[in-house]
Design a protein around this motif. Structure first.
Motif, PDB file in Angstrom:
ATOM      1  N   ASP A  21       0.870  -1.188   0.000  1.00 11.53           N
ATOM      2  CA  ASP A  21       0.000   0.000   0.000  1.00 11.53           C
ATOM      3  C   ASP A  21       0.899   1.228   0.000  1.00 11.53           C
ATOM      4  O   ASP A  21       1.487   1.570   1.035  1.00 11.53           O
ATOM      5  CB  ASP A  21      -0.899  -0.026   1.244  1.00 11.53           C
ATOM      6  N   SER A  22       0.989   1.896  -1.147  1.00 18.88           N
ATOM      7  CA  SER A  22       1.881   3.065  -1.233  1.00 18.88           C
ATOM      8  C   SER A  22       1.524   4.123  -0.195  1.00 18.88           C
ATOM      9  O   SER A  22       2.389   4.885   0.237  1.00 18.88           O
ATOM     10  CB  SER A  22       1.829   3.667  -2.639  1.00 18.88           C
ATOM     11  N   GLY A  23       0.279   4.156   0.244  1.00 19.34           N
ATOM     12  CA  GLY A  23      -0.159   5.131   1.241  1.00 19.34           C
ATOM     13  C   GLY A  23       0.267   4.799   2.656  1.00 19.34           C
ATOM     14  O   GLY A  23       0.096   5.612   3.574  1.00 19.34           O
ATOM     15  N   GLN A  69      -2.039   3.585  -4.060  1.00 15.14           N
ATOM     16  CA  GLN A  69      -3.165   3.717  -3.129  1.00 15.14           C
ATOM     17  C   GLN A  69      -2.915   4.895  -2.200  1.00 15.14           C
ATOM     18  O   GLN A  69      -1.794   5.207  -1.844  1.00 15.14           O
ATOM     19  CB  GLN A  69      -3.263   2.402  -2.332  1.00 15.14           C
ATOM     20  N   ASN A  70      -4.004   5.543  -1.801  1.00 15.90           N
ATOM     21  CA  ASN A  70      -3.909   6.602  -0.789  1.00 15.90           C
ATOM     22  C   ASN A  70      -5.186   6.577   0.038  1.00 15.90           C
ATOM     23  O   ASN A  70      -5.921   5.570   0.005  1.00 15.90           O
ATOM     24  CB  ASN A  70      -3.639   7.964  -1.453  1.00 15.90           C
ATOM     25  N   THR A  71      -5.451   7.652   0.787  1.00 14.12           N
ATOM     26  CA  THR A  71      -6.639   7.629   1.650  1.00 14.12           C
ATOM     27  C   THR A  71      -7.933   7.740   0.843  1.00 14.12           C
ATOM     28  O   THR A  71      -9.017   7.471   1.346  1.00 14.12           O
ATOM     29  CB  THR A  71      -6.604   8.776   2.676  1.00 14.12           C
ATOM     30  N   HIS A 112      -8.471   2.988   7.870  1.00 18.72           N
ATOM     31  CA  HIS A 112      -7.774   2.339   6.751  1.00 18.72           C
ATOM     32  C   HIS A 112      -6.731   1.367   7.306  1.00 18.72           C
ATOM     33  O   HIS A 112      -5.899   1.736   8.117  1.00 18.72           O
ATOM     34  CB  HIS A 112      -7.095   3.425   5.905  1.00 18.72           C
ATOM     35  N   GLY A 150      -4.363  13.072   4.610  1.00 15.65           N
ATOM     36  CA  GLY A 150      -4.983  12.835   3.317  1.00 15.65           C
ATOM     37  C   GLY A 150      -6.430  13.313   3.349  1.00 15.65           C
ATOM     38  O   GLY A 150      -6.943  13.742   4.387  1.00 15.65           O
ATOM     39  N   GLY A 157      -8.317   7.922   6.570  1.00 16.99           N
ATOM     40  CA  GLY A 157      -6.933   7.939   7.039  1.00 16.99           C
ATOM     41  C   GLY A 157      -6.545   6.641   7.727  1.00 16.99           C
ATOM     42  O   GLY A 157      -7.393   5.809   8.064  1.00 16.99           O
TER      43      GLY A 157
END
Ligand SMILES: Nc1ncnc2c1ncn2[C@@H]1O[C@H](COP(=O)(O)OP(=O)(O)OP(=O)(O)O)[C@@H](O)[C@H]1O
Ligand SMILES: Cc1ncc(CO)c(N)n1
Length: 273
Positions: free
Chosen positions: A13-15, A44-46, A211, A253, A257
């Motif tokens: 998960d890049s986030g 991926q992010n929030t 998350h 983000g 989060g």
């Protein structure tokens, strides 16, 4: 001194809140040496999942061989596997290397709804991986999808669903109730050896920032199993770990989060000092 070793086989998960990143942070916080086999890269992010890039089967196989033939693992966790081919490969290699203390988190969807397991991979998950597990940790939608039944909406139905999942071969099922509404977050542990079912209950924390909670709970269980703790105790510590992490979840983000993996350690240090 760190003497125990845990391996996560999961998606990146890049986030930083879920997947491999959540698992490694959790292992470290619980004083276990963490290792990884990356099955899929996600962008991926929030806000959600913008890209999914499964790794070549050779790459997954080579990582598993490198880690397990040399360093070894006292416990292993699987997370996002995405394709039937990756699931079958991971199951075969886990058997070949005689992996101990396997925790299978049957990841299917991200909190924002993105699909993290291909539809046609469900049979491979059920037939090849779940029977190898010491503990499986589905949330309610995942449990119902595995069984092919409609979603349940109250805690009293959790027992029947968890027991039905035992028929697929894991030694324990921890059915997570995070997706139910109500003032408590209830997880139910049932065992194939017929021992009493146990509920793990915390107050529900009012926050949208959850998350990676499932990844974090499963990796905390894995870390505690790596130390040789029995499943009941491992789940109890993991529930305390995730509750502390959600209590201090991070509003970073613009969407859902992540949680704070350091909160459990800081709470304990404060008590001890
Ligand atoms: N709002 C909340 N307050 C307290 N505990 C929660 C809350 N939401 C989830 N939990 C707990 O967090 C853990 C993970 O459960 P959850 O059902 O959220 O997993 P999940 O859906 O697989 O997570 P994800 O897919 O985002 O990784 C469980 O122990 C659950 O009870
Ligand atoms: C890589 C990855 N694994 C698992 C989840 C489930 O939270 C996620 N969002 N991303």
């Amino acid at each position: 001194m760190i003497t125990y070793k845990a391996l996560t086989i999961a998606g990146s998960d890049s986030g930083g809140g879920a997947g491999i990143q959540a698992d490694i942070k959790t292992f470290q916080e619980l004083d276990v040496f963490g290792m990884s086999v990356i099955t899929v890269l996600t962008a991926q992010n929030t806000l959600g999942v913008q890209g999914v890039f499964p790794q070549a089967l050779e790459a997954v196989e080579a990582q598993m061989d490198s880690v397990l033939s040399d360093i070894g693992a006292d416990a292993v966790k699987t997370g996002m596997l995405f394709t039937a081919d990756i699931i079958r490969l991971v199951a075969r290699k886990l058997q070949q290397h005689k992996a101990q203390n396997l925790v299978v988190d049957p990841v299917m969807y991200a909190k924002g709804g993105a699909q993290l397991l291909q539809q046609e991979a469900m049979d491979a998950l059920k037939q090849t991986l779940l029977p190898l597990a010491k503990v499986i940790t589905p949330n309610i939608p995942e449990a119902c999808a595995i069984l092919g039944i409609p979603d349940i909406h109250n805690a009293t139905d959790m027992r029947a669903v968890a027991e039905k999942l035992l028929e697929l071969g894991p030694q324990y099922v921890l059915l997570k109730g995070g997706h139910l509404s109500g003032t408590q977050a209830i997880d139910l542990l049932v065992a194939a050896d017929g021992s009493e079912a146990v509920s793990f209950i915390s107050d529900r924390i009012e926050t949208p920032h959850t998350h990676g909670t499932g990844c974090t709970l499963a990796s905390a269980i894995t870390a505690e199993l790596a130390k040789g703790r029995p499943v009941n105790e491992a789940v109890q510590t993991a529930k305390q770990f995730i509750t502390a992490a959600i209590s201090h979840s991070l509003n970073i983000g613009g969407g859902i989060g992540p949680t704070d993996h350091g909160a459990y350690r800081r709470a304990r240090l404060h008590v001890l000092s």
